[in-house]
Design a protein around this motif. Structure first.
Motif, PDB file in Angstrom:
ATOM      1  N   GLN A   1      38.786  37.944  33.998  1.00 26.42           N
ATOM      2  CA  GLN A   1      39.617  37.627  32.819  1.00 26.42           C
ATOM      3  C   GLN A   1      40.912  38.419  32.849  1.00 26.42           C
ATOM      4  O   GLN A   1      41.991  37.908  32.557  1.00 26.42           O
ATOM      5  CB  GLN A   1      38.865  38.015  31.530  1.00 26.42           C
ATOM      6  CG  GLN A   1      37.935  36.968  31.006  1.00 26.42           C
ATOM      7  CD  GLN A   1      37.133  37.479  29.807  1.00 26.42           C
ATOM      8  OE1 GLN A   1      37.063  38.676  29.525  1.00 26.42           O
ATOM      9  NE2 GLN A   1      36.515  36.555  29.102  1.00 26.42           N
ATOM     10  N   ARG A   2      40.804  39.706  33.168  1.00 25.83           N
ATOM     11  CA  ARG A   2      41.968  40.594  33.082  1.00 25.83           C
ATOM     12  C   ARG A   2      42.899  40.472  34.284  1.00 25.83           C
ATOM     13  O   ARG A   2      44.111  40.531  34.129  1.00 25.83           O
ATOM     14  CB  ARG A   2      41.500  42.054  32.958  1.00 25.83           C
ATOM     15  CG  ARG A   2      40.829  42.371  31.633  1.00 25.83           C
ATOM     16  CD  ARG A   2      41.849  42.245  30.512  1.00 25.83           C
ATOM     17  NE  ARG A   2      41.299  42.564  29.199  1.00 25.83           N
ATOM     18  CZ  ARG A   2      41.813  43.458  28.376  1.00 25.83           C
ATOM     19  NH1 ARG A   2      42.898  44.139  28.705  1.00 25.83           N
ATOM     20  NH2 ARG A   2      41.267  43.668  27.197  1.00 25.83           N
ATOM     21  N   CYS A   3      42.339  40.338  35.473  1.00 25.51           N
ATOM     22  CA  CYS A   3      43.154  40.363  36.703  1.00 25.51           C
ATOM     23  C   CYS A   3      43.366  38.977  37.293  1.00 25.51           C
ATOM     24  O   CYS A   3      44.202  38.816  38.189  1.00 25.51           O
ATOM     25  CB  CYS A   3      42.495  41.256  37.762  1.00 25.51           C
ATOM     26  SG  CYS A   3      42.218  42.947  37.205  1.00 25.51           S
ATOM     27  N   GLY A   4      42.578  37.995  36.851  1.00 24.50           N
ATOM     28  CA  GLY A   4      42.731  36.630  37.350  1.00 24.50           C
ATOM     29  C   GLY A   4      42.083  36.393  38.708  1.00 24.50           C
ATOM     30  O   GLY A   4      42.211  35.318  39.281  1.00 24.50           O
ATOM     31  N   ARG A   5      41.385  37.391  39.242  1.00 16.30           N
ATOM     32  CA  ARG A   5      40.766  37.245  40.569  1.00 16.30           C
ATOM     33  C   ARG A   5      39.734  38.359  40.756  1.00 16.30           C
ATOM     34  O   ARG A   5      39.739  39.342  40.005  1.00 16.30           O
ATOM     35  CB  ARG A   5      41.827  37.358  41.667  1.00 16.30           C
ATOM     36  CG  ARG A   5      42.529  38.706  41.707  1.00 16.30           C
ATOM     37  CD  ARG A   5      43.762  38.722  42.599  1.00 16.30           C
ATOM     38  NE  ARG A   5      44.276  40.079  42.754  1.00 16.30           N
ATOM     39  CZ  ARG A   5      44.998  40.740  41.858  1.00 16.30           C
ATOM     40  NH1 ARG A   5      45.308  40.167  40.705  1.00 16.30           N
ATOM     41  NH2 ARG A   5      45.415  41.978  42.095  1.00 16.30           N
ATOM     42  N   LEU A   6      38.897  38.177  41.786  1.00 19.85           N
ATOM     43  CA  LEU A   6      37.906  39.211  42.115  1.00 19.85           C
ATOM     44  C   LEU A   6      38.106  39.699  43.546  1.00 19.85           C
ATOM     45  O   LEU A   6      37.200  40.291  44.144  1.00 19.85           O
ATOM     46  CB  LEU A   6      36.482  38.659  41.929  1.00 19.85           C
ATOM     47  CG  LEU A   6      36.067  38.405  40.474  1.00 19.85           C
ATOM     48  CD1 LEU A   6      34.738  37.653  40.411  1.00 19.85           C
ATOM     49  CD2 LEU A   6      35.969  39.706  39.689  1.00 19.85           C
ATOM     50  N   THR A   7      39.268  39.454  44.092  1.00 18.38           N
ATOM     51  CA  THR A   7      39.580  39.884  45.449  1.00 18.38           C
ATOM     52  C   THR A   7      40.976  40.493  45.451  1.00 18.38           C
ATOM     53  O   THR A   7      41.714  40.358  44.472  1.00 18.38           O
ATOM     54  CB  THR A   7      39.472  38.688  46.425  1.00 18.38           C
ATOM     55  OG1 THR A   7      39.651  39.164  47.751  1.00 18.38           O
ATOM     56  CG2 THR A   7      40.494  37.610  46.121  1.00 18.38           C
ATOM     57  N   ASP A   8      41.329  41.190  46.551  1.00 11.55           N
ATOM     58  CA  ASP A   8      42.663  41.817  46.651  1.00 11.55           C
ATOM     59  C   ASP A   8      42.926  42.736  45.468  1.00 11.55           C
ATOM     60  O   ASP A   8      43.939  42.607  44.773  1.00 11.55           O
ATOM     61  CB  ASP A   8      43.768  40.752  46.751  1.00 11.55           C
ATOM     62  CG  ASP A   8      43.587  39.865  47.964  1.00 11.55           C
ATOM     63  OD1 ASP A   8      43.406  40.409  49.063  1.00 11.55           O
ATOM     64  OD2 ASP A   8      43.590  38.638  47.799  1.00 11.55           O
ATOM     65  N   LEU A   9      42.011  43.665  45.244  1.00 10.69           N
ATOM     66  CA  LEU A   9      42.125  44.584  44.110  1.00 10.69           C
ATOM     67  C   LEU A   9      41.941  46.030  44.567  1.00 10.69           C
ATOM     68  O   LEU A   9      41.194  46.297  45.517  1.00 10.69           O
ATOM     69  CB  LEU A   9      41.041  44.277  43.066  1.00 10.69           C
ATOM     70  CG  LEU A   9      41.132  42.945  42.318  1.00 10.69           C
ATOM     71  CD1 LEU A   9      39.833  42.683  41.563  1.00 10.69           C
ATOM     72  CD2 LEU A   9      42.321  42.935  41.346  1.00 10.69           C
ATOM     73  N   THR A  10      42.613  46.934  43.873  1.00 17.37           N
ATOM     74  CA  THR A  10      42.328  48.362  44.017  1.00 17.37           C
ATOM     75  C   THR A  10      41.550  48.785  42.778  1.00 17.37           C
ATOM     76  O   THR A  10      42.066  48.703  41.657  1.00 17.37           O
ATOM     77  CB  THR A  10      43.632  49.167  44.158  1.00 17.37           C
ATOM     78  OG1 THR A  10      44.343  48.691  45.301  1.00 17.37           O
ATOM     79  CG2 THR A  10      43.339  50.655  44.328  1.00 17.37           C
ATOM     80  N   VAL A  11      40.295  49.165  42.995  1.00 22.43           N
ATOM     81  CA  VAL A  11      39.369  49.442  41.885  1.00 22.43           C
ATOM     82  C   VAL A  11      39.008  50.923  41.901  1.00 22.43           C
ATOM     83  O   VAL A  11      38.396  51.409  42.862  1.00 22.43           O
ATOM     84  CB  VAL A  11      38.099  48.567  42.008  1.00 22.43           C
ATOM     85  CG1 VAL A  11      37.109  48.903  40.897  1.00 22.43           C
ATOM     86  CG2 VAL A  11      38.459  47.085  41.969  1.00 22.43           C
ATOM     87  N   GLY A  12      39.376  51.632  40.853  1.00 21.93           N
ATOM     88  CA  GLY A  12      39.006  53.036  40.709  1.00 21.93           C
ATOM     89  C   GLY A  12      37.706  53.149  39.939  1.00 21.93           C
ATOM     90  O   GLY A  12      37.530  52.492  38.906  1.00 21.93           O
ATOM     91  N   LEU A  13      36.782  53.955  40.442  1.00 18.07           N
ATOM     92  CA  LEU A  13      35.521  54.220  39.747  1.00 18.07           C
ATOM     93  C   LEU A  13      35.465  55.721  39.528  1.00 18.07           C
ATOM     94  O   LEU A  13      35.588  56.493  40.499  1.00 18.07           O
ATOM     95  CB  LEU A  13      34.337  53.722  40.562  1.00 18.07           C
ATOM     96  CG  LEU A  13      34.395  52.207  40.821  1.00 18.07           C
ATOM     97  CD1 LEU A  13      34.204  51.886  42.280  1.00 18.07           C
ATOM     98  CD2 LEU A  13      33.375  51.472  39.982  1.00 18.07           C
ATOM     99  N   CYS A  14      35.287  56.139  38.290  1.00 16.88           N
ATOM    100  CA  CYS A  14      35.518  57.543  37.947  1.00 16.88           C
ATOM    101  C   CYS A  14      34.369  58.126  37.140  1.00 16.88           C
ATOM    102  O   CYS A  14      33.922  57.520  36.159  1.00 16.88           O
ATOM    103  CB  CYS A  14      36.821  57.633  37.134  1.00 16.88           C
ATOM    104  SG  CYS A  14      37.226  59.290  36.587  1.00 16.88           S
ATOM    105  N   GLY A  15      33.914  59.309  37.538  1.00 16.77           N
ATOM    106  CA  GLY A  15      32.916  60.035  36.739  1.00 16.77           C
ATOM    107  C   GLY A  15      31.668  60.324  37.534  1.00 16.77           C
ATOM    108  O   GLY A  15      31.721  60.854  38.646  1.00 16.77           O
ATOM    109  N   ASP A  16      30.524  59.951  36.955  1.00 24.54           N
ATOM    110  CA  ASP A  16      29.229  60.206  37.583  1.00 24.54           C
ATOM    111  C   ASP A  16      28.894  59.026  38.501  1.00 24.54           C
ATOM    112  O   ASP A  16      28.260  58.053  38.097  1.00 24.54           O
ATOM    113  CB  ASP A  16      28.166  60.367  36.498  1.00 24.54           C
ATOM    114  CG  ASP A  16      26.786  60.674  37.081  1.00 24.54           C
ATOM    115  OD1 ASP A  16      26.623  60.611  38.314  1.00 24.54           O
ATOM    116  OD2 ASP A  16      25.883  60.965  36.281  1.00 24.54           O
TER     117      ASP A  16
END
Ligand code: CP
Length: 280
Positions: A106-121
């Motif tokens: 919904q937010r990015c318009g795609r599920l590929t070609d993304l830089t995804v940060g995962l933060c925390g535990d």
């Protein structure tokens, strides 16, 4: 008839499964906590599930032990009752991933070609493990794994980052240095219930706090996700920012669980033809 067997606390997952089934025209029964069920007398997961499979058409199970959902699925196999993993220990949380994917698309318009940060535990955070593995199916994802060294992603999850599909990762400690490069920032709670030492939890719990000041360095179209519940890791002053997507995840969570239950029961969703059911 849905049965929810929740051996561990939950607000979103259990209630979205139950309200989702009621919205589909079905009903829901189950237990939240083990004190009122025969689990408190020592009944095994397998015997509990074999029993409940005689009453229900589909079972959703959450359990503090990794692999419990697989044990449950095997126990229900003979009765032909599908079992959905609603979170097993620090291992996986696949239906949260469906909500996450819907929100990212919904937010990015795609599920590929993304830089995804995962933060925390990232060690005990089961939603992170499921999301990493699943996003690799779309390919060309660069994962920026932000955590203290003690809470890094387990090796078995890193091993599933599929370089053949163009996926890659880096592990860093500092959020401020990478936030400006991200399409998605997925914040997570430090999982107090999985720590062996209270002192260690207290030392690490507030390592990352996303507030408006820190968010100022992010791109204007970055999406902020969090599976919730949160403790301190996202300040409430972020909630009004248009980049905050975590309550969209909550709403999407019910919709994707409705779709999943309809799919495993081979029950057409009202108003949707078979061709539309193919689209996640
Ligand atoms: N995201 C999630 O699993 O929330 P609950 O623990 O409230 O179900």
């Amino acid at each position: 008839m849905l049965a929810t067997l929740f051996y561990e606390p939950s607000t979103r997952t259990r209630l979205s499964f139950e309200t989702g089934m009621i919205r589909l025209g079905g009903n829901a029964v189950g237990f939240a906590g083990t004190g009122q069920s025969s689990v408190s007398k020592g009944e095994s997961i397998a015997d509990t599930v074999r029993t409940v499979a005689a009453y229900a058409d589909v079972i959703a199970i959450r359990h503090p032990k990794e692999g419990a959902a697989l044990v449950a699925a095997r126990a229900a196999e003979r009765a032909g009752v599908p079992v959905i993993n609603a979170g097993d220990g620090g291992h996986m949380h696949p239906t949260q991933t469906l909500a996450d994917l819907a929100t990212i698309r919904q937010r990015c318009g795609r599920l590929t070609d993304l830089t995804v940060g995962l933060c925390g535990d990232l060690m005990f955070g089961r939603t992170v493990h499921s999301l990493i593995e699943t996003l690799c199916r779309w390919g060309n994802i660069h994962f920026v794994l932000v955590s203290p060294p003690e809470l890094r992603v387990p090796q078995y999850v890193l091993d599933r980052i599929d370089k053949a599909s163009g996926c890659s990762y880096e592990q860093v400690r500092d959020l401020a240095g990478v936030i400006g490069s991200l399409d998605v920032l997925y914040m997570t709670r430090v999982q107090k219930e999985r720590f062996f030492s209270e002192d260690e939890y207290v030392r690490l719990r507030d390592t990352y706090v996303l507030d408006r000041a820190r968010l100022a360095a992010a791109r204007p179209d970055m999406a902020v996700l969090h599976p919730l519940p949160r403790v301190n890791e996202i300040a409430t002053d972020v909630d009004a920012d248009p980049r905050a997507a975590y309550f969209d995840q909550v709403a999407n969570g019910m919709l994707v669980r409705m779709a999943l239950m309809a799919a495993v029961l081979d029950d057409p969703l009202p108003g949707y033809g078979d061709e539309k059911r193919q689209t996640p």
